[in-house]
Scaffold this active site. Structure first.
Site, PDB file in Angstrom:
ATOM      1  N   SER A   1      50.322  23.545  10.618  1.00 34.72           N
ATOM      2  CA  SER A   1      49.113  23.071  10.342  1.00 34.72           C
ATOM      3  C   SER A   1      48.327  24.868  10.712  1.00 34.72           C
ATOM      4  O   SER A   1      48.586  25.544  10.934  1.00 34.72           O
ATOM      5  CB  SER A   1      48.553  23.124  11.750  1.00 34.72           C
ATOM      6  OG  SER A   1      47.381  22.634  12.309  1.00 34.72           O
ATOM      7  N   VAL A   2      47.493  24.438   9.345  1.00 35.48           N
ATOM      8  CA  VAL A   2      46.853  26.060   9.335  1.00 35.48           C
ATOM      9  C   VAL A   2      45.828  26.729  10.898  1.00 35.48           C
ATOM     10  O   VAL A   2      46.044  27.478  12.143  1.00 35.48           O
ATOM     11  CB  VAL A   2      45.168  26.153   8.288  1.00 35.48           C
ATOM     12  CG1 VAL A   2      44.490  27.260   8.441  1.00 35.48           C
ATOM     13  CG2 VAL A   2      46.034  25.980   7.033  1.00 35.48           C
TER      14      VAL A   2
ATOM     15  N   CYS B   1      33.905  18.655   8.975  1.00 36.90           N
ATOM     16  CA  CYS B   1      33.463  17.549   8.098  1.00 36.90           C
ATOM     17  C   CYS B   1      34.472  16.379   8.611  1.00 36.90           C
ATOM     18  O   CYS B   1      35.404  16.304   9.402  1.00 36.90           O
ATOM     19  CB  CYS B   1      34.725  18.281   7.054  1.00 36.90           C
ATOM     20  SG  CYS B   1      33.930  19.322   7.038  1.00 36.90           S
TER      21      CYS B   1
ATOM     22  N   ARG C   1      41.548  14.801  12.588  1.00 39.10           N
ATOM     23  CA  ARG C   1      41.712  16.320  12.566  1.00 39.10           C
ATOM     24  C   ARG C   1      41.687  15.685  14.358  1.00 39.10           C
ATOM     25  O   ARG C   1      41.175  16.293  14.633  1.00 39.10           O
ATOM     26  CB  ARG C   1      40.529  16.650  12.199  1.00 39.10           C
ATOM     27  CG  ARG C   1      40.435  16.769  10.872  1.00 39.10           C
ATOM     28  CD  ARG C   1      39.699  17.702  10.359  1.00 39.10           C
ATOM     29  NE  ARG C   1      39.452  18.426   9.641  1.00 39.10           N
ATOM     30  CZ  ARG C   1      39.509  19.860   9.166  1.00 39.10           C
ATOM     31  NH1 ARG C   1      38.272  19.283   8.625  1.00 39.10           N
ATOM     32  NH2 ARG C   1      39.845  20.960   8.821  1.00 39.10           N
TER      33      ARG C   1
ATOM     34  N   ARG D   1      27.321  25.026   5.323  1.00 37.71           N
ATOM     35  CA  ARG D   1      28.719  26.086   5.701  1.00 37.71           C
ATOM     36  C   ARG D   1      29.063  26.291   5.353  1.00 37.71           C
ATOM     37  O   ARG D   1      30.050  28.003   6.594  1.00 37.71           O
ATOM     38  CB  ARG D   1      29.179  25.005   6.408  1.00 37.71           C
ATOM     39  CG  ARG D   1      28.568  23.484   7.423  1.00 37.71           C
ATOM     40  CD  ARG D   1      29.187  22.085   8.200  1.00 37.71           C
ATOM     41  NE  ARG D   1      30.948  22.960   8.236  1.00 37.71           N
ATOM     42  CZ  ARG D   1      31.728  22.552   8.376  1.00 37.71           C
ATOM     43  NH1 ARG D   1      31.791  21.402   7.909  1.00 37.71           N
ATOM     44  NH2 ARG D   1      32.696  23.101   9.081  1.00 37.71           N
TER      45      ARG D   1
ATOM     46  N   LYS E   1      35.567  32.938   4.138  1.00 41.43           N
ATOM     47  CA  LYS E   1      35.177  31.930   5.779  1.00 41.43           C
ATOM     48  C   LYS E   1      36.298  31.432   6.519  1.00 41.43           C
ATOM     49  O   LYS E   1      36.212  31.918   7.909  1.00 41.43           O
ATOM     50  CB  LYS E   1      33.748  30.780   4.836  1.00 41.43           C
ATOM     51  CG  LYS E   1      34.008  29.786   6.625  1.00 41.43           C
ATOM     52  CD  LYS E   1      33.313  28.014   6.161  1.00 41.43           C
ATOM     53  CE  LYS E   1      34.134  27.599   5.420  1.00 41.43           C
ATOM     54  NZ  LYS E   1      35.458  26.247   6.086  1.00 41.43           N
ATOM     55  N   ASN E   2      37.442  30.602   5.932  1.00 45.24           N
ATOM     56  CA  ASN E   2      38.354  30.419   6.944  1.00 45.24           C
ATOM     57  C   ASN E   2      39.222  31.623   6.993  1.00 45.24           C
ATOM     58  O   ASN E   2      39.818  31.686   8.188  1.00 45.24           O
ATOM     59  CB  ASN E   2      39.219  29.340   5.910  1.00 45.24           C
ATOM     60  CG  ASN E   2      38.384  28.462   5.905  1.00 45.24           C
ATOM     61  OD1 ASN E   2      37.335  27.891   6.331  1.00 45.24           O
ATOM     62  ND2 ASN E   2      39.030  27.114   5.146  1.00 45.24           N
TER      63      ASN E   2
ATOM     64  N   LYS F   1      54.209  20.180  12.162  1.00 48.54           N
ATOM     65  CA  LYS F   1      54.207  19.636  10.673  1.00 48.54           C
ATOM     66  C   LYS F   1      52.946  21.204  10.513  1.00 48.54           C
ATOM     67  O   LYS F   1      52.661  21.831  11.400  1.00 48.54           O
ATOM     68  CB  LYS F   1      52.925  18.959  10.738  1.00 48.54           C
ATOM     69  CG  LYS F   1      52.440  18.225   9.624  1.00 48.54           C
ATOM     70  CD  LYS F   1      51.505  17.485   9.930  1.00 48.54           C
ATOM     71  CE  LYS F   1      49.867  16.573   8.867  1.00 48.54           C
ATOM     72  NZ  LYS F   1      49.191  15.586   9.845  1.00 48.54           N
TER      73      LYS F   1
ATOM     74  N   ASP G   1      40.981  21.804  -0.067  1.00 50.42           N
ATOM     75  CA  ASP G   1      39.448  22.623  -0.660  1.00 50.42           C
ATOM     76  C   ASP G   1      39.447  22.622  -1.785  1.00 50.42           C
ATOM     77  O   ASP G   1      37.642  22.681  -2.018  1.00 50.42           O
ATOM     78  CB  ASP G   1      39.733  23.485   0.774  1.00 50.42           C
ATOM     79  CG  ASP G   1      39.745  23.182   2.422  1.00 50.42           C
ATOM     80  OD1 ASP G   1      39.744  22.556   2.514  1.00 50.42           O
ATOM     81  OD2 ASP G   1      39.819  25.168   3.445  1.00 50.42           O
TER      82      ASP G   1
HETATM   83  C1  UD1 Z   1      42.189  24.661   7.625  1.00 53.73           C
HETATM   84  C2  UD1 Z   1      41.131  24.852   6.709  1.00 53.73           C
HETATM   85  C3  UD1 Z   1      40.245  23.651   5.940  1.00 53.73           C
HETATM   86  C4  UD1 Z   1      41.827  23.164   5.368  1.00 53.73           C
HETATM   87  C5  UD1 Z   1      43.079  22.491   6.108  1.00 53.73           C
HETATM   88  C6  UD1 Z   1      43.954  22.205   5.351  1.00 53.73           C
HETATM   89  C7  UD1 Z   1      39.856  26.791   8.155  1.00 53.73           C
HETATM   90  C8  UD1 Z   1      38.678  26.717   9.532  1.00 53.73           C
HETATM   91  N1  UD1 Z   1      39.876  25.570   7.758  1.00 53.73           N
HETATM   92  O1  UD1 Z   1      41.751  23.192   8.500  1.00 53.73           O
HETATM   93  O2  UD1 Z   1      39.970  23.804   5.385  1.00 53.73           O
HETATM   94  O3  UD1 Z   1      41.049  22.437   4.364  1.00 53.73           O
HETATM   95  O4  UD1 Z   1      43.360  23.691   6.777  1.00 53.73           O
HETATM   96  O5  UD1 Z   1      44.368  23.588   4.630  1.00 53.73           O
HETATM   97  O6  UD1 Z   1      40.200  27.478   7.902  1.00 53.73           O
HETATM   98  N2  UD1 Z   1      46.697  18.338  12.697  1.00 53.73           N
HETATM   99  C9  UD1 Z   1      47.472  17.029  13.409  1.00 53.73           C
HETATM  100  N3  UD1 Z   1      47.373  17.372  14.515  1.00 53.73           N
HETATM  101  C10 UD1 Z   1      46.756  18.862  14.874  1.00 53.73           C
HETATM  102  C11 UD1 Z   1      46.090  20.188  14.131  1.00 53.73           C
HETATM  103  C12 UD1 Z   1      46.531  19.334  12.527  1.00 53.73           C
HETATM  104  O7  UD1 Z   1      47.696  16.595  13.040  1.00 53.73           O
HETATM  105  O8  UD1 Z   1      46.612  19.348  16.208  1.00 53.73           O
HETATM  106  C13 UD1 Z   1      47.131  17.601  10.835  1.00 53.73           C
HETATM  107  C14 UD1 Z   1      45.507  17.573  10.472  1.00 53.73           C
HETATM  108  O9  UD1 Z   1      44.675  15.890  11.378  1.00 53.73           O
HETATM  109  C15 UD1 Z   1      45.738  17.763   8.622  1.00 53.73           C
HETATM  110  C16 UD1 Z   1      46.892  18.422   8.449  1.00 53.73           C
HETATM  111  O10 UD1 Z   1      46.787  18.321   9.912  1.00 53.73           O
HETATM  112  O11 UD1 Z   1      46.034  16.070   8.448  1.00 53.73           O
HETATM  113  C17 UD1 Z   1      46.509  19.702   8.368  1.00 53.73           C
HETATM  114  O12 UD1 Z   1      45.433  20.252   8.820  1.00 53.73           O
HETATM  115  P1  UD1 Z   1      44.754  21.659   9.425  1.00 53.73           P
HETATM  116  O13 UD1 Z   1      46.336  22.537   8.689  1.00 53.73           O
HETATM  117  O14 UD1 Z   1      45.603  22.004  11.207  1.00 53.73           O
HETATM  118  O15 UD1 Z   1      43.883  22.156   9.088  1.00 53.73           O
HETATM  119  P2  UD1 Z   1      42.620  22.575   9.849  1.00 53.73           P
HETATM  120  O16 UD1 Z   1      43.386  24.155  10.360  1.00 53.73           O
HETATM  121  O17 UD1 Z   1      41.662  22.486  10.190  1.00 53.73           O
END
Ligand code: UD1
Length: 417
Positions: free
Chosen positions: A163-164, A116, A121, A397, A22-23, A161, A305
């Site tokens: 961020s995926v 979620c 987030r 989902r 999915k991701n 930081k 996850d």
């Molecule tokens: C993706 C995955 C999710 C997984 C997560 C971490 C998808 C669709 N979802 O979520 O299943 O749990 O990676 O491996 O692929 N953050 C900020 N600002 C931002 C973006 C992120 O503060 O603009 C913070 C988030 O709140 C969190 C951390 O950074 O604490 C990591 O988040 P991120 O890696 O961005 O997760 P997602 O991409 O939302």
């Protein structure tokens, strides 16, 4: 509203075919916006989030159909750069269309995402990084209004930081920007490598220059492409844990075990017997589960996850264990429900202190987020009674045919209204 009824005490046995990720599928679907050529995608999972992303693309003018094996996407008539709240509210990955829409149209209006309930987030990292490519944005009435007055222009971006999602958004956007972009401190989850491989197939120019740094030369021509999405390592990890917690015996198929090595090593340490082949993992659960302290971390660390599922397992360990959640600040929504089933878990900041030796008791339960929901299913599978899990739309989902896959390996589980 549909519920899952689980009759416990199952020792899961047999083969599980793991679906596509999915991701990985979500950012790849978003990246198709870049192209006006036909794109053929294989191995997309049949889950709600993918349906939502497909509906989002269709709402912007994409023509999408499927044959037996492929989803065929044709975006040459795509004419809208608007992602509505109605489509994005259930799924945080909706924000992933922002980068590609800006690359294609120079402007976009995208709803701030839902998803979620596992923390605030925010999307500040996405937006700040896009502004370095020349994007001006404002947020009003729940929408990001963004414009790139001179088009996207390549730049040097260091993510503050890991961020995926932000890494994915920027990789996609920079692929059509003018000039070269250097991204550093990137997330390097396997799903990101999958996205990069897909973009390379379309004719984008990307190169990993160090472990977390990517060089992207913007292109202005893309080719027709065909791509097979990677396996879902979180689904695979969930079934591995299901085998471990039920003293089961499962062959997990259609996987690349090297991409889930951290979790396999943890399961070996707690006592499961695991044999790995090229595309298969064979796991035999054990009677006595050993306690262990775990921390979630960006790849290649333990996936956040899989944290909730690991917690169920550690509830049954011989001694106390600690799990530290380092990615999301509020990802312990499953704890209250697990405690209602007899677990003894204390939360202290971002740590969960888990007393072992729990005999879970069946109960009526409430799913709160995608991975929390599946942890309740795992706990229910170990009980001697009947559990009812409410709000399973969270599960739908991200888990394809969960009850059918579990039934096939001996679980007594069914969907009820
Ligand atoms: C993706 C995955 C999710 C997984 C997560 C971490 C998808 C669709 N979802 O979520 O299943 O749990 O990676 O491996 O692929 N953050 C900020 N600002 C931002 C973006 C992120 O503060 O603009 C913070 C988030 O709140 C969190 C951390 O950074 O604490 C990591 O988040 P991120 O890696 O961005 O997760 P997602 O991409 O939302």
């Amino acid at each position: 509203m549909q519920k899952l009824e689980v009759l416990g005490a199952a020792k899961l046995k047999g083969n599980v075919n793991i679906s596509g990720s999915k991701n990985a599928s979500l950012p790849i679907l978003a990246a198709t916006i870049l192209s006006n050529k036909k794109i053929f995608l294989k191995n997309l999972p049949k889950v709600k989030d993918i349906e939502t992303m497909i509906n989002l693309l269709k709402s912007m003018g994409s023509q999408i159909k499927s044959d037996k094996k492929n989803l065929i996407i044709n975006n040459y008539k795509q004419n809208k750069n608007f992602a509505s709240y109605n489509l994005v509210k259930t799924m945080r990955a909706g924000i992933l269309v922002l980068g590609p829409l800006l690359a294609k149209f120079g402007r976009a209006k995208v709803s701030l995402p839902g998803g979620c309930a596992i923390g605030t987030r925010p999307v500040d990292i996405h937006l700040k990084a896009l502004s370095k490519l020349g994007v001006k944005y404002k947020i009003s009435q729940g929408y990001v209004h963004a414009i790139a007055p001179k088009g996207l222009i390549g730049s040097k971006i260091h993510f503050p930081k890991i961020s995926v999602g932000a890494t994915e958004n920027l990789i996609i956007a920079a692929s059509l920007a003018k000039g070269t972009t250097f991204l550093s401190n990137c997330a390097i989850e396997p799903e990101i490598k999958d996205l990069v491989n897909f973009l390379l197939k379309m004719g984008c120019k990307l190169k990993w220059v160090s472990k977390r740094s990517l060089k992207i030369e913007g292109v202005n021509y893309l080719e027709e492409a065909s791509y097979t999405i990677m396996f879902d390592r979180i689904e695979a990890g969930t079934y591995l844990i299901a085998a471990a917690v039920t003293e089961g015996n499962l062959k997990i198929k259609n996987v690349n075990p090297t991409l889930i090595k951290t979790e396999i090593d943890i399961l070996k340490k707690i006592g499961a017997k695991i044999k790995v082949k090229r595309n298969e993992i064979h796991i035999i659960g054990c009677k006595k589960i050993k306690s262990i302290n775990l921390k979630t971390a960006p790849w290649p660390g333990l996936a956040t996850d899989l944290q909730a599922q690991m917690m169920v397992l550690l509830c049954k360990a011989n001694k106390k264990s600690i799990i530290q959640e380092n990615i999301f600040e509020n990802r312990f929504m499953h704890v209250a429900e697990l405690n209602r089933m007899g677990a003894k878990i204390l939360i202290n900041g971002n740590k969960a202190i888990i007393d072992g030796n729990t005999e879970f008791a069946a109960a009526e339960l409430m799913a709160t987020d995608l991975r929390a929901s599946v942890s309740l299913v795992l706990a229910a599978l170990t009980t001697k009674g009947k559990s009812l899990i409410n709000r399973i739309y969270h599960l739908d989902r991200g888990y394809e045919n969960i009850e059918k896959k579990l039934q096939k390996i001996g679980a007594k589980i069914r969907r009820v209204n």
